[in-house]
Design an enzyme around this catalytic site. Structure first.
Site, PDB file in Angstrom:
ATOM      1  N   LEU A   1       3.209  53.440  44.866  1.00 25.67           N
ATOM      2  CA  LEU A   1       2.341  53.143  46.003  1.00 25.67           C
ATOM      3  C   LEU A   1       3.183  53.305  47.096  1.00 25.67           C
ATOM      4  CD1 LEU A   1      -0.335  50.753  44.790  1.00 25.67           C
ATOM      5  CD2 LEU A   1      -0.540  53.163  45.255  1.00 25.67           C
ATOM      6  N   PRO A   2       3.399  54.390  47.792  1.00 29.71           N
ATOM      7  CA  PRO A   2       4.714  53.598  48.803  1.00 29.71           C
ATOM      8  C   PRO A   2       4.569  53.799  50.179  1.00 29.71           C
ATOM      9  CG  PRO A   2       3.520  55.960  49.269  1.00 29.71           C
ATOM     10  CD  PRO A   2       2.693  54.758  48.345  1.00 29.71           C
ATOM     11  N   CYS A   3       4.508  51.798  49.297  1.00 30.51           N
ATOM     12  CA  CYS A   3       4.974  50.989  50.658  1.00 30.51           C
ATOM     13  C   CYS A   3       6.412  51.075  51.901  1.00 30.51           C
ATOM     14  CB  CYS A   3       4.579  49.812  51.133  1.00 30.51           C
ATOM     15  SG  CYS A   3       6.373  49.273  49.503  1.00 30.51           S
ATOM     16  N   HIS A   4       6.884  52.165  51.090  1.00 30.13           N
ATOM     17  CA  HIS A   4       8.133  52.768  51.797  1.00 30.13           C
ATOM     18  C   HIS A   4       8.152  53.160  52.954  1.00 30.13           C
ATOM     19  CE1 HIS A   4       8.182  55.261  48.935  1.00 30.13           C
ATOM     20  NE2 HIS A   4       8.918  56.177  49.671  1.00 30.13           N
ATOM     21  N   ARG A   5       6.917  53.868  52.953  1.00 25.14           N
ATOM     22  CA  ARG A   5       6.579  55.086  54.575  1.00 25.14           C
ATOM     23  C   ARG A   5       5.413  54.648  56.041  1.00 25.14           C
ATOM     24  NH1 ARG A   5       3.861  58.620  49.288  1.00 25.14           N
ATOM     25  NH2 ARG A   5       5.475  59.182  48.582  1.00 25.14           N
TER      26      ARG A   5
END
Length: 162
Positions: A124-128
């Protein structure tokens, strides 16, 4: 009858050791560690898909994850984490836009806090999610990893120190 036994593996990634935890209910945690721990030699069948998909991601062969996730959090956190699926590979959004997407721009701090508690690193790409000014703010894995992941998704070659 489902077996609730939790399995844990540690795999090597280009930016540190990743811990994967799960049971027959699904993957319950994917996290990056700052400490060196032994790499798991034999991956249990129920975590193999997660290991394979992460390896494909780091090789640049996977942009979307297809895993059974076992969410453990509040309803609000789960809603925030689910919204991370909508951020396309190689793109970013802001905490404010994410709060608006969820229907309440005043919830920006709660959204940011929930992102910080995301138990599914990369999947779940919270780095984005970045600051409104484009800054790489807040990332539990360290800002340098956030920068690395965003550059990886942009197809930028990672620079060697030597």
């Amino acid at each position: 009858m489902m077996n609730n036994e939790v399995e844990i593996v540690h795999i090597k990634t280009p930016i540190g050791v990743c811990k994967i935890k799960g049971s027959e209910q699904g993957v319950s945690q994917v996290s990056i560690l700052d400490d060196e721990v032994p790499i798991t030699e034999s991956v249990p069948k129920l975590l193999q898909s997660c290991v394979t998909q992460l390896e494909e991601y780091f090789k640049g062969e996977r942009k979307v994850f297809d895993l059974k996730l076992d969410y453990k959090g509040t309803n609000f956190q789960k809603t925030v984490w689910e919204s991370l699926h909508t951020i396309p590979y190689g793109k970013t959004t802001t905490y404010l836009k994410q709060a608006r997407l969820l229907g309440d721009e005043k919830a920006i701090r709660a959204v940011a806090t929930s992102n910080g508690k995301n138990p599914f690193w990369i999947v779940l790409p919270c780095h984005r999610v970045v600051g409104s000014d484009g800054s790489l703010t807040g990332y539990a894995g360290g800002i340098w990893r956030k920068k690395w992941l965003l550059e990886h998704e942009q197809g930028l070659k990672q620079q060697s120190l030597f």
